[in-house]
Motif scaffolding. Sequence first.
Motif, mmCIF file in Angstrom:
data_model
loop_
_atom_site.group_PDB
_atom_site.id
_atom_site.type_symbol
_atom_site.label_atom_id
_atom_site.label_comp_id
_atom_site.label_asym_id
_atom_site.label_seq_id
_atom_site.Cartn_x
_atom_site.Cartn_y
_atom_site.Cartn_z
ATOM 1 N N LEU A 80 -17.745 5.484 -7.018
ATOM 2 C CA LEU A 80 -17.308 6.298 -6.980
ATOM 3 C C LEU A 80 -16.880 6.955 -7.562
ATOM 4 O O LEU A 80 -17.637 8.670 -7.066
ATOM 5 N N GLY B 24 -14.841 -5.300 3.911
ATOM 6 C CA GLY B 24 -16.010 -4.410 3.951
ATOM 7 C C GLY B 24 -17.488 -3.767 4.635
ATOM 8 O O GLY B 24 -17.708 -3.520 5.076
ATOM 9 N N ALA C 178 -15.417 9.969 0.886
ATOM 10 C CA ALA C 178 -16.129 9.530 0.025
ATOM 11 C C ALA C 178 -15.117 7.980 -0.658
ATOM 12 O O ALA C 178 -16.448 7.002 -0.550
ATOM 13 N N ALA C 179 -14.450 8.067 -0.464
ATOM 14 C CA ALA C 179 -14.100 6.598 -1.405
ATOM 15 C C ALA C 179 -14.031 5.640 -0.723
ATOM 16 O O ALA C 179 -14.203 4.349 -0.278
ATOM 17 N N ILE C 180 -13.118 6.311 0.897
ATOM 18 C CA ILE C 180 -13.103 5.401 1.970
ATOM 19 C C ILE C 180 -14.388 5.018 2.471
ATOM 20 O O ILE C 180 -14.593 3.671 3.436
ATOM 21 N N GLU D 224 -8.760 1.775 -0.013
ATOM 22 C CA GLU D 224 -10.474 2.634 -0.675
ATOM 23 C C GLU D 224 -9.641 4.433 -0.732
ATOM 24 O O GLU D 224 -9.380 4.571 -1.413
ATOM 25 N N ALA D 225 -8.178 4.592 0.068
ATOM 26 C CA ALA D 225 -7.877 5.832 0.224
ATOM 27 C C ALA D 225 -7.612 6.267 -1.116
ATOM 28 O O ALA D 225 -6.848 7.138 -1.574
ATOM 29 N N ARG E 49 0.930 -1.314 0.579
ATOM 30 C CA ARG E 49 0.394 -0.423 -0.694
ATOM 31 C C ARG E 49 0.819 1.244 -0.314
ATOM 32 O O ARG E 49 1.239 1.804 -0.764
ATOM 33 N N ARG F 236 -15.895 -0.618 -5.982
ATOM 34 C CA ARG F 236 -15.887 1.132 -4.749
ATOM 35 C C ARG F 236 -15.131 2.043 -5.821
ATOM 36 O O ARG F 236 -15.408 3.428 -4.889
ATOM 37 N N HIS G 218 -20.176 3.936 3.251
ATOM 38 C CA HIS G 218 -20.860 3.742 5.335
ATOM 39 C C HIS G 218 -20.205 4.803 6.187
ATOM 40 O O HIS G 218 -19.718 5.700 5.339
ATOM 41 N N VAL H 189 -5.933 9.587 7.535
ATOM 42 C CA VAL H 189 -6.015 8.823 6.545
ATOM 43 C C VAL H 189 -6.028 11.001 6.070
ATOM 44 O O VAL H 189 -7.277 11.569 6.274
ATOM 45 N N LEU I 287 -8.220 5.064 -4.187
ATOM 46 C CA LEU I 287 -8.862 4.667 -5.128
ATOM 47 C C LEU I 287 -9.097 6.128 -6.304
ATOM 48 O O LEU I 287 -9.105 6.159 -7.136
ATOM 49 N N PRO I 288 -9.149 7.735 -4.912
ATOM 50 C CA PRO I 288 -9.055 9.053 -6.230
ATOM 51 C C PRO I 288 -7.872 9.181 -7.500
ATOM 52 O O PRO I 288 -7.595 8.935 -8.637
ATOM 53 N N TRP J 189 -12.208 13.536 -1.905
ATOM 54 C CA TRP J 189 -12.839 12.551 -2.956
ATOM 55 C C TRP J 189 -12.152 11.498 -2.100
ATOM 56 O O TRP J 189 -12.492 9.673 -2.361
ATOM 57 N N ARG J 190 -11.283 11.599 -1.253
ATOM 58 C CA ARG J 190 -10.291 10.046 -0.393
ATOM 59 C C ARG J 190 -11.184 9.785 0.591
ATOM 60 O O ARG J 190 -11.506 8.818 0.674
ATOM 61 N N ASP K 89 -9.254 4.997 8.741
ATOM 62 C CA ASP K 89 -9.151 3.573 7.346
ATOM 63 C C ASP K 89 -9.667 2.596 7.525
ATOM 64 O O ASP K 89 -9.049 1.504 7.308
#
Lengths: 588, 453
Positions: free
Chosen positions: A185, A580, B421-423, A154-155, A109, A181, B427, B451, A157-158, B418-419, B447
């Motif tokens: 987004l 999840g 929203a992604a995280i 997830e962090a 990561r 995910r 939920h 972050v 992904l952008p 956006w980070r 997360d």
Amino acid sequence: MTSVNPAPPAAPVAATATATATEEAATPPSATAPPAAPWSALVSAALLGTERRTPPVVVRPGRSAAAALLDAAAVSTVRRRAGLRPALAADRPAPAPDDPRPVIPPAARRRLALLLADRGGTGGSSRRGAAPDLTELLPQWLTAAQAHGYRAPEALLPALLDAARARTDLRPAALALAGPRALWLARFHADWKFALRATDARAAPGAEDPGAVRRLWDEGLFAERVALLTAVRRSAPDAGRELLADTWPTEHAEDRLLFLDALREGLSPSDEAFLEGALADRSRTVRATAAELLSMLPESAFAARMADRAHGCVTLVPGTAGPSGPRIGVAPPRTCDEGMRRDGVTAKAPAGRGEHAWWLGQLVEAAPLRRWSERFGGRAPEDIVALPVADGWRTELHDAWCRAAVRQRDPAWARALLGAPGAAPEDTGGASGGSSRDPAKLLTVLPSGERAAWVAGFIAAHGLADAFRMLGVCAVPWAEPLGRSVVDALDIARDAGSYPWSFSGVMGLAERCLDPAAADRLDMLTAVTDEPEGASPGAGGYWAEAFQRLVGTLRLRATMLAELADPPDPGSPAEASAPGVPPVSGTG
Amino acid sequence: MNSQGERWTTDQVLALAPDEASRRAGGRLAGPGPWSGAGADGDGVWGLCEGSGRTPYRAVVDLTGPAYRCSCPSRKFPCKHALGLLLLWSGGGDAVPSGAPPPWADEWLTGRRERAGREATAPPEGGPPARATADAEPTARRAARRAARIGAGATELEQRLEDLLRTGLAAADGAGHPSWDETAARMVDAQAPGLASRVRELGALPTAGDDWPSRLLAECSLLHLLDQGFLAVERLPPPLAATVRTRVGLTTDTAELLTGPEASPVRDRWLVLSQHDTDEGRLTARRIHLRGERTGRMALHLSHSGGGRPLEPTLPPGLLLDADLAFHPGARPLRAVLGEQHAPPVQGPMPSGCGIDAALRAYGEALCDDPWLDSWPVVLADVTPIPADGESGWQLADADGESALPLDPRALPRPGLWRLAAISGGHPVTVFGTCGHRGFLPLTTWDPEPVPL
């Protein structure tokens, strides 16, 4: 000045915030305070000015109306801010679908964050300096991560979506790693709509829903229809062809060309009839494509027709006794008749080529290679290639066979035509026109191990000058002895005293493709050596730098892959939570 | 592993980079390739980095500062070598084994520790106390003179505001009034930088949109309140008087806060909630938000860099400091200076938080003490980010219930949104940020690692 400002604001504000916490017009509990005017009344008084309108506030003696208005506005402002009410929540988005894949290990990561942070650096792709070029490693990293079945954190992904947006070649791997995910987004960001399109194409209705397929085929945009046709061909080739056949006469010529091209996917003898029909197409390019596809079907009537024509031109001349053994005689077609033209032979030769040779090349290229063995008395491909060719037709004939070997994916013929890697490339018959053959294309027909071995032999014999494209078709990481021969050749180039950037293309490939295990062997090359006699000034230092960069990149790749191979640490609480499950608070 | 047991995370290291270019350059040096003789012990990391010169660069990092030293000529601080070294170290593995520092690193690290030890025991700077008493008289006279000048400035500003209200906001941009910039310059002359910057913000308020008169009146009235406060500062209760003085632009001597006769540092285990740098012209300002584990108090540490001065300290979110914080005086203390650290920082937990209603209440209560607060720091727990859709903007909503907070418009251009929203992925998440009248400005989410947003 006896005004009670500014200390008192705390009192009504406190009352508003903690007790009533409601409308701005709420009456402050203090009996001495005047009833507060609504905020809007204060604003309109302020807009017009106290000269024109008496503000709705109490003016104490000795104070100006303007100051009194400001006093009231200050109290009202603080009260409104302190009494802010929550907004009504809008519709919450449906949660993103679960991604059951494990997230990449922590070390990987961190690596991905670095690779993505390096993206787009202006100086990042310079071929100078001793530090690795991270941008070039991202594709490899993505492929490796995908092979492990991980999902992206997830962090990131952008940043991953931004990278995929900028580089279309990264999209499939980046989107696969990013998972559902990222698609969730992407719905919220205009820049990331490409992700939805890319997956729409993949999620085209399948054969199980013929109605939807039909509808999309009849009503879809061109790009959607091409994607649909390709997808259907992948799962049900015949259904795909029938889909195309239905609307074939009404399609535009340019569209027909690309639709026809989509039939490469899942091409089989059952497509022959349709392709035969397309040989009569109005468009020349459509005809040529149909002929090309038919030539990939060695059992087709088309292939047989081409074989007959080619065999009529290329014959085995039996050897007489003595030094002259059997040889190949070539009699090119004298005309390009109607039948040839119908079968996709282009009559007009490009500038600089004789039309007889041009016609011959097209016939041989389209004729099935297998049938030459029968034609030449059961000889194997290498024996046929070894036969002398009469009257200087060797280059023309062999080049056409090369094209046929690539088109028909025939390893035996490719092997024979490539010959021994150490043989001089000039030794191809010495035709005046020069050969147009492309060894890199022939190599793609060979299994990857054999490919690497051949290129290794080629480099050992001829050096790196012509090896770039051949190296580009070899599987990563380079299998031995290929890696060793590239390193040796680079070492020789250094000793020859030229600058390393003459080899920057190969160096860059080596950084990405050499087996990381080669790093230790390369270490000794990173020292600055004494410059050989007649070397370019300073070359030694630049070479040392280039090798440092090579070793550094290889080590980094080894680290990268090891990080991905690390199983998620079961002891780490960060990784222990099931995928999840949203993070919950309360640990503090 | 080093004795401290905790290596920093990549995010924490990247947060140290002075700019984007250094971040990239450091990232390229984060592989084992260029490094030799790298090592770490509990408090330091060191290594030799092969560069373009013949001698490798010597990079050392003192983790307790953190402080950096490198033999390279770079003016960046920390330089890419120090960053690369820290990234390599943070990546774990054998690239940076633990061991004893080589002499060249040890010399510097030991020197720093000795200096730190001296500073902790001796009064700061040694000399100043004596000089301070000698200067006490002129200092008081200077302070009185400055207060008088600020008072004159505040009176002038009052006149300016009353003129505006007399002729009306609608005529605000018409002739007759000096521009806000001119008025701001007058406030600088009056040695009231706090008033000057508020005046400049009045000038920067957009005159578009339906609600500009409302916003202009609100800001003018608060500026008026501050003027009035300063003109009557002697009669205010001392905490509120301190707030007014600070807001007008009088500074507090931070050394006094920590060691002066009235110093009352608060020792707690302070969790770093966020660290954000903003470009303020020639300066870069760093805001570090902390929350005390025992006291529950919020604190804001503000530092500046500029003119080659590095931004210090660097405290990536997630660290837990056992340290003294001395709060600036005020009716609602928030700003604080970092005093003695009693132990090396460790990795802290994810913070607990509250819901939307409680966040607004916290802001409201803070306003009771300090009416000029634009926002108040809060940790929100179990809130769901709702991306903008058509006319409704971004919101953070309670996971259950109807309450939501609009996001501060200043958050919208930031990639961190956006980070977040992604995280979340739809939920509920925990978010730290500031809650104010413009909405919520998210700064950090978990997360469950922190972050930055």
